[in-house]
Design an enzyme around this catalytic site. Sequence first.
Site, PDB file in Angstrom:
ATOM      1  N   THR A   1       6.510  35.172  51.329  1.00  0.00           N
ATOM      2  CA  THR A   1       7.682  34.496  51.910  1.00  0.00           C
ATOM      3  C   THR A   1       7.628  32.982  51.718  1.00  0.00           C
ATOM      4  OG1 THR A   1       6.556  34.311  54.031  1.00  0.00           O
ATOM      5  CG2 THR A   1       7.964  36.252  53.692  1.00  0.00           C
ATOM      6  N   ASP A   2       6.441  32.421  51.464  1.00  0.00           N
ATOM      7  CA  ASP A   2       6.321  30.958  51.422  1.00  0.00           C
ATOM      8  C   ASP A   2       7.186  30.318  50.345  1.00  0.00           C
ATOM      9  OD1 ASP A   2       2.859  30.320  52.480  1.00  0.00           O
ATOM     10  OD2 ASP A   2       4.562  31.324  53.423  1.00  0.00           O
TER      11      ASP A   2
ATOM     12  N   TYR B   1      -4.278  37.780  58.618  1.00  0.00           N
ATOM     13  CA  TYR B   1      -4.430  38.911  57.691  1.00  0.00           C
ATOM     14  C   TYR B   1      -4.654  38.334  56.302  1.00  0.00           C
ATOM     15  CZ  TYR B   1       0.290  37.389  56.758  1.00  0.00           C
ATOM     16  OH  TYR B   1       1.379  36.591  56.474  1.00  0.00           O
TER      17      TYR B   1
ATOM     18  N   THR C   1       2.682  38.749  51.867  1.00  0.00           N
ATOM     19  CA  THR C   1       2.401  39.467  53.110  1.00  0.00           C
ATOM     20  C   THR C   1       2.881  40.898  53.065  1.00  0.00           C
ATOM     21  OG1 THR C   1       2.420  37.471  54.445  1.00  0.00           O
ATOM     22  CG2 THR C   1       2.939  39.502  55.593  1.00  0.00           C
TER      23      THR C   1
ATOM     24  N   GLU D   1      24.014   6.614  51.301  1.00  0.00           N
ATOM     25  CA  GLU D   1      22.812   5.873  51.738  1.00  0.00           C
ATOM     26  C   GLU D   1      22.270   4.963  50.641  1.00  0.00           C
ATOM     27  OE1 GLU D   1      22.466   7.044  55.734  1.00  0.00           O
ATOM     28  OE2 GLU D   1      21.431   5.511  54.539  1.00  0.00           O
TER      29      GLU D   1
ATOM     30  N   LYS E   1      13.228  29.616  54.110  1.00  0.00           N
ATOM     31  CA  LYS E   1      12.342  30.031  55.203  1.00  0.00           C
ATOM     32  C   LYS E   1      12.367  28.898  56.233  1.00  0.00           C
ATOM     33  CE  LYS E   1       7.625  31.675  56.131  1.00  0.00           C
ATOM     34  NZ  LYS E   1       6.316  32.016  55.512  1.00  0.00           N
TER      35      LYS E   1
HETATM   36  N1  DAS Z   1       0.993  33.302  52.249  1.00  0.00           N
HETATM   37  C1  DAS Z   1       2.308  33.883  52.371  1.00  0.00           C
HETATM   38  C2  DAS Z   1       2.899  34.114  50.989  1.00  0.00           C
HETATM   39  O1  DAS Z   1       2.283  34.794  50.177  1.00  0.00           O
HETATM   40  C3  DAS Z   1       2.306  35.168  53.074  1.00  0.00           C
HETATM   41  C4  DAS Z   1       3.712  35.673  53.208  1.00  0.00           C
HETATM   42  O2  DAS Z   1       4.353  35.296  54.185  1.00  0.00           O
HETATM   43  O3  DAS Z   1       4.188  36.390  52.340  1.00  0.00           O
HETATM   44  O4  DAS Z   1       3.985  33.597  50.753  1.00  0.00           O
END
Ligand code: DAS
Length: 354
Positions: A118-119, A52, A38, A311, A191
């Site tokens: 970010t994923d 986007y 992103t 567990e 995240k």
């Molecule tokens: N699809 C997500 C990624 O590329 C967009 C982001 O949040 O960066 O990890």
Amino acid sequence: MKLKLGKLVAGMGLAVLATFASAQAAKPNVVILATGGTIAGAGASALNSATYAAAKVPVDKLLAGLPELGNVAHVRGEQVSQIASESFTNDNLLKLGKRVSALVKQPDVDGIVVTHGTDTLEETAYFLNLVIRTNKPIVVVGSMRPGTALSADGALNLFDAVSVAASKDAAGKGVLVTMNDEIQSGRDVSKTINIKTEAFKSQWGPLGMVVEGNNYWFRAPVKRHTLQSEFNIDEMDALAPVEVVYGYGNVSRTALDAVGKSGIKALIHGGTGNGSVADRIVPALQDVRARGIQVIRSSRVADGFVLRNAEQPDDKYDWVVAHDLNPQKARILAAVAMTKTLDSKELQRIFWQY
Ligand code: DAS
């Protein structure tokens, strides 16, 4: 008299130039490795903060749009990949890691920034934390909104990342992540919110904050990383195949049986609660273990840590517990660790230490 004044002004001008030149020369050199995400995304309008296309803007355009970076460091960019990070593979990790490892060996490189989606940012940051043998700052950064959106977060996140990567006080703290003014440990951060700028959290808290280019530190990592790691990207050509399966109500062994026959070396079980395993899944995991595949108990619950022999009788079943690592981070550690050992007792030591 005029001549004297002229000489004085000229002298002062030279002194200012010399000071500026020495300040410029003294600025650290930071290399920005761009992978996509992103932070390189673009939306149709300023109102598109969540709709986007990721991985569109090339690194040189990113840097050209942020001239303030020159206030803190000499920066140059390299486009290592241009993908959304949900599509990252082990090969992407190895390619990125080998480039980072080559650059940190260069005496004219003082710090590294990796721009990333970010994923899976938390997985890449943890991977680099395990395998890059350096004390130099390495900072992974992303953004929750594309640069085209109102109140985009990427520019300040990137400025913070370069500022931290250029800081001597960031050395030796392991791989770091700068998001939303915070400096997080690449090992601990995850995240935790999928649509807010304050998405990245560590259950043990951030290491510090960066505000207007200044770092404020409050703690340091205690787990092994970078220079204290026994793992080295320079000695790796492939990562061990490891998959994750989750526990939930009414779970059947169908998925687990299929994954267990896919040629993996370890299976991460993201259990309920403290890494609990449904009674009908225990024999499925025992079958997997009996075929020489390591079984590692993690938890689908974000915070806390899995207690060994609580567990499940891990000693009896010869299973490993993932400590406080979530399933996706446990996969990274297992994939790295099993390039060096397939022994379950050694694996458990590694999960305690990293
Ligand atoms: N699809 C997500 C990624 O590329 C967009 C982001 O949040 O960066 O990890």
